[in-house]
Design a protein around this motif. Structure first.
Motif, short mmCIF file in Angstrom:
data_model
loop_
_atom_site.label_atom_id
_atom_site.label_comp_id
_atom_site.label_asym_id
_atom_site.label_seq_id
_atom_site.Cartn_x
_atom_site.Cartn_y
_atom_site.Cartn_z
N MET A 1 47.12 27.90 47.49
CA MET A 1 47.71 29.14 47.01
C MET A 1 46.59 30.17 46.88
O MET A 1 45.57 29.91 46.25
CB MET A 1 48.39 28.88 45.66
CG MET A 1 49.13 30.07 45.14
SD MET A 1 49.96 29.78 43.55
CE MET A 1 51.36 28.80 44.07
N ASN A 2 46.79 31.34 47.47
CA ASN A 2 45.76 32.36 47.38
C ASN A 2 45.96 33.25 46.16
O ASN A 2 46.96 33.14 45.44
CB ASN A 2 45.69 33.18 48.67
CG ASN A 2 46.94 34.01 48.91
OD1 ASN A 2 47.58 34.46 47.97
ND2 ASN A 2 47.27 34.22 50.17
N LYS A 3 45.00 34.14 45.93
CA LYS A 3 45.04 34.99 44.74
C LYS A 3 46.25 35.91 44.72
O LYS A 3 46.81 36.18 43.66
CB LYS A 3 43.75 35.80 44.63
CG LYS A 3 42.56 34.98 44.22
CD LYS A 3 41.35 35.85 44.02
CE LYS A 3 40.16 35.01 43.60
NZ LYS A 3 38.97 35.83 43.37
N MET A 4 46.68 36.38 45.88
CA MET A 4 47.85 37.27 45.92
C MET A 4 49.12 36.51 45.53
O MET A 4 49.97 37.05 44.84
CB MET A 4 48.01 37.88 47.32
CG MET A 4 46.91 38.88 47.66
SD MET A 4 46.81 40.26 46.51
CE MET A 4 48.29 41.14 46.93
N ASP A 5 49.24 35.25 45.94
CA ASP A 5 50.39 34.44 45.54
C ASP A 5 50.40 34.21 44.04
O ASP A 5 51.45 34.28 43.39
CB ASP A 5 50.38 33.08 46.26
CG ASP A 5 50.65 33.20 47.76
OD1 ASP A 5 51.27 34.20 48.18
OD2 ASP A 5 50.24 32.28 48.49
N ILE A 6 49.23 33.94 43.49
CA ILE A 6 49.10 33.73 42.05
C ILE A 6 49.47 35.01 41.31
O ILE A 6 50.22 34.99 40.33
CB ILE A 6 47.68 33.26 41.68
CG1 ILE A 6 47.43 31.86 42.26
CG2 ILE A 6 47.47 33.27 40.17
CD1 ILE A 6 45.98 31.42 42.21
N ASP A 7 48.93 36.13 41.79
CA ASP A 7 49.23 37.43 41.17
C ASP A 7 50.73 37.71 41.20
O ASP A 7 51.31 38.14 40.20
CB ASP A 7 48.47 38.54 41.87
CG ASP A 7 48.84 39.90 41.36
OD1 ASP A 7 48.60 40.16 40.16
OD2 ASP A 7 49.39 40.71 42.13
N ASP A 8 51.36 37.47 42.33
CA ASP A 8 52.81 37.71 42.45
C ASP A 8 53.59 36.84 41.47
O ASP A 8 54.53 37.31 40.83
CB ASP A 8 53.29 37.44 43.88
CG ASP A 8 52.83 38.49 44.87
OD1 ASP A 8 52.42 39.59 44.43
OD2 ASP A 8 52.87 38.21 46.08
N SER A 60 46.94 39.64 35.66
CA SER A 60 47.32 39.88 37.04
C SER A 60 46.46 40.99 37.65
O SER A 60 45.99 40.88 38.79
CB SER A 60 48.81 40.26 37.09
OG SER A 60 49.20 40.61 38.38
N SER A 61 46.24 42.04 36.89
CA SER A 61 45.41 43.15 37.37
C SER A 61 43.97 42.70 37.61
O SER A 61 43.33 43.12 38.59
CB SER A 61 45.41 44.29 36.36
OG SER A 61 46.70 44.83 36.25
N GLU A 62 43.46 41.83 36.75
CA GLU A 62 42.12 41.31 36.93
C GLU A 62 42.00 40.48 38.20
O GLU A 62 40.99 40.54 38.91
CB GLU A 62 41.70 40.47 35.73
CG GLU A 62 41.46 41.27 34.47
CD GLU A 62 41.18 40.40 33.26
OE1 GLU A 62 40.80 39.23 33.43
OE2 GLU A 62 41.35 40.90 32.14
N ILE A 63 43.04 39.72 38.51
CA ILE A 63 43.03 38.92 39.73
C ILE A 63 42.95 39.82 40.95
O ILE A 63 42.17 39.58 41.87
CB ILE A 63 44.28 38.01 39.82
CG1 ILE A 63 44.20 36.91 38.77
CG2 ILE A 63 44.43 37.42 41.21
CD1 ILE A 63 45.45 36.08 38.66
N ILE A 64 43.73 40.89 40.94
CA ILE A 64 43.73 41.83 42.07
C ILE A 64 42.35 42.50 42.21
O ILE A 64 41.83 42.63 43.31
CB ILE A 64 44.83 42.89 41.89
CG1 ILE A 64 46.22 42.25 41.99
CG2 ILE A 64 44.69 44.02 42.91
CD1 ILE A 64 46.52 41.63 43.32
N LYS A 65 41.76 42.90 41.07
CA LYS A 65 40.44 43.55 41.12
C LYS A 65 39.39 42.59 41.68
O LYS A 65 38.58 42.96 42.50
CB LYS A 65 40.02 44.00 39.72
CG LYS A 65 40.75 45.22 39.22
CD LYS A 65 40.29 45.59 37.83
CE LYS A 65 41.15 46.67 37.24
NZ LYS A 65 40.79 46.97 35.84
#
Length: 69
Positions: A1-8, A60-65
């Motif tokens: 699972m990538n970071k975008m999947d986790i963020d979603d 979630s925002s921290e993951i995206i950053k």
């Protein structure tokens, strides 16, 4: 699972928690529960759910950053 999947997934959970707090808030406003310890506990739980939701949004925002670096 990538970071975008986790963020979603985190964002979906946060949105669900927001929906729960909206429903609880609506029901508390139309409820005829008299001022009591039980009512205080319900307001506390509602506020606690809101705080968890806000924490998830921040995470979630921290993951995206981090992913953008």
């Amino acid at each position: 699972m990538n970071k975008m999947d986790i963020d979603d997934r985190i964002e979906i959970i946060a949105n669900q928690l927001d929906s729960i707090t909206d429903l609880i808030g609506f029901n508390l406003n139309v409820s005829d529960i008299k001022k009591s310890d039980e009512l205080d506990r319900l307001y506390f739980l509602n506020d606690y759910i809101k705080q968890i939701s806000n924490d998830l949004y921040k995470f979630s925002s921290e993951i995206i950053k981090d992913d953008a670096k």
